[in-house]
Design an enzyme around this catalytic site. Sequence first.
Site, PDB file in Angstrom:
ATOM      1  N   GLU A 344      -8.120  11.165  -1.677  1.00 23.86           N
ATOM      2  CA  GLU A 344      -7.081  12.080  -2.133  1.00 23.86           C
ATOM      3  C   GLU A 344      -6.979  12.059  -3.654  1.00 23.86           C
ATOM      4  OE1 GLU A 344      -3.460  11.131  -0.132  1.00 23.86           O
ATOM      5  OE2 GLU A 344      -4.245  11.646   1.848  1.00 23.86           O
ATOM      6  N   GLU A 358      -5.502   8.080  -3.684  1.00 24.83           N
ATOM      7  CA  GLU A 358      -5.709   7.000  -2.719  1.00 24.83           C
ATOM      8  C   GLU A 358      -6.826   7.385  -1.762  1.00 24.83           C
ATOM      9  OE1 GLU A 358      -1.776   6.863  -1.040  1.00 24.83           O
ATOM     10  OE2 GLU A 358      -2.399   7.994   0.724  1.00 24.83           O
ATOM     11  N   ASN A 360      -7.651   7.131   2.398  1.00 21.59           N
ATOM     12  CA  ASN A 360      -7.193   6.799   3.746  1.00 21.59           C
ATOM     13  C   ASN A 360      -8.409   6.496   4.617  1.00 21.59           C
ATOM     14  OD1 ASN A 360      -4.267   7.156   3.677  1.00 21.59           O
ATOM     15  ND2 ASN A 360      -4.729   9.283   3.200  1.00 21.59           N
ATOM     16  N   ARG A 362      -9.347   6.435   7.609  1.00 19.98           N
ATOM     17  CA  ARG A 362      -9.164   6.887   8.983  1.00 19.98           C
ATOM     18  C   ARG A 362      -9.264   8.418   9.004  1.00 19.98           C
ATOM     19  NH1 ARG A 362      -4.312   9.246   8.413  1.00 19.98           N
ATOM     20  NH2 ARG A 362      -2.770   8.298   7.033  1.00 19.98           N
TER      21      ARG A 362
END
Length: 705
Positions: A344, A358, A360, A362
Amino acid sequence: MPHPGSKMLAFMTGAQPHCGDQDPSEDALDQYVRTCGGKQALRRILIASNGMAAAKAMMSMRQWAHMEAGLGSSGTFHFVAMATLEDLDANADFVRLADSFVEVPPGKNVNNYANVDLICKIAKSERVDAVWPGWGHASENPRLPAKLKELGISFVGPTSSVMSVLGDKIAAGILAQTAGVPSIPWSGDGLKAELTDYGTIPDETFKKACLTSAGEALTCAERIGFPVVLKASEGGGGKGIRMCASKEELEQNFVMVQNEVPGSPIFMMKLCTGARHIEVQIVGDQHGQVVALNGRDCSTQRRFQKIFEEGPPVIVPRDKFKEMERAAQRLTQNIGYIGAGTVEYLFDASTNEFYFLELNPRLQVEHPVTEAITQVNLPATQLQVAMGVPLHRMPQIRSFYGKTASDKTSSIDFMREDYVYPKIHCMAARVTAENPDDGFKPTSGKIERIKFQSSVACWGYFSVWTHAAIHEFADSQFGHLFARGGDREEARKTLVLALQNLEVVGEIRNPVEYLVELLGTEAFRKNSIDTSWLDGLIREKVVKLKYEKMDVVFYAAVFRAMRAFQAKDGELIDALSKRRLGLLGQVNGSCSLDLEVAFEGHKFAFGVIRAAADAYVFSINGKTITAQVRVQPDSSLLVTVDGSVMKVSGTEEALGLRLRLQGVGTVLLPTIFDPSELRSDFNGKVIRYLADEGAAVQKGQAYVE
């Protein structure tokens, strides 16, 4: 072929099918994995999640097996679900989709879907080949892949060490700086590190980026400048994140972040005003390759919770977005990332600069946007990665890169070659059980039915359908609508129509009408929004449902009059059945009544006469309105006045009458309460009081948390 009941009998008795009972599709899966350069076929899969995540995963993997891989319509996979008593009672759709399920303890997710020990125990007892974690719950807990590895069970996702370092927002920020990815000013400015032998950031370096007290946070904020954002590194979904514009807000919010995500390290970053939230979807395989599958624009957010998602992110110039993709690939490839993940960024359209936000580790709930524009089935891609299939051997990935169907094996340099840019635009809207009339607070309760008609250009996923419920421990999101078009404007118009045709009937609230209004705003149509846009609209109450005040008052009177007459009729029938005296008096009083409607600071007194079985005369201030009212099988009302017909339905709830007018939307007529009382229409826990007992509070001041 075995009798359909034989599989159920084997499941009930714990018996395993012998070789003679093998489904032919199992051989086909083995052959597919071998042909595509994989290592091991995974057939029996534990879905360690619930709701939309679980339902979407099973549907996607089955669709891929049948439509793309040619493995047959059934029998390729056996999905084992976990289900709490609340999910079973709520008639959750994912339970129906599973081949079998194991009931797990009820209550908070630490008792069930986020309980690593429980997941591993079930995985072992059910003899599964792999565990798919979904999003939320235990999906970012590095203990899960570590413990499954000890049991010899595959985890559909990154390794424990990589998940640990990238799943932590602080560690990910340090790694991004190390990989040369631009970063916004934050508490870890300038920190760089190489991973230890255990795949972690050295503790000394990690702690330099953490804030352990409000005092440290204030010092950091003074260095990078207000406004700032406080974040818990283990937070997510809007939890553990607070904007702070002053010293006072910082001191108050630091405690709130600590309470929302207990024990989590806390860091701070500069609030980038006017920025867009841009994502890059990446997938890494077991052979060191990482592919970027375009991305998404998730800038429409409410308190850091995404509302709309769309792709491709057309606000970013293509050459600049390519830089963002390559940076994401470098970051993940350098550490051997395996599985689906999302990098992101914050993008400043005015300067054409981007900053790492960041990663993620997943799959994200908005991944179907990427599926629509790339034609790559992401849950199935995750599963193929877990089977050891190289990315460049996956047919859908090859097609995305323009490879012909006859070319099945040539290599692809994902860091140098470009994919075929998407020719369509996809836009999505989250459907949640939240009350837009009360600050989007979550609600829970029964759902009688959901009515939605999909089409070629519009489709949706729901965790519940008819005779279901959203319980207090469930995710507030129960639906996701997607629309596609030749460009952004066409996709937007299609999504508006989809939302207007969605009907959710039950006790819960939802913001569908509000979303329609948002999609029609000039800023959204022109794509000139940023991440603070929606919060600003909510704060200023700019977006409002358009209605005629007196129409709302009249239809509220009709609704309440009909409910009152129905109650009187019920009492009369009951009296008749019991042969009670005084019957004549009840009959005489059953055809007229007086009622009151309060709306927008005014009270309206109506007199109502039932002139016939379906004819009613409403009197107010010396004027009369005659209405024909027909009660529909679903308890809604068709109200005809002077040839004009309105469909009306409603619910009397804690905060007042929730009135639904077809073609207008949902309007709340609040009940008048004692202003000194604190009331809530959903379950919650009081953490602390922010004002002393007996103290005076100002309008808009927070006094309880």
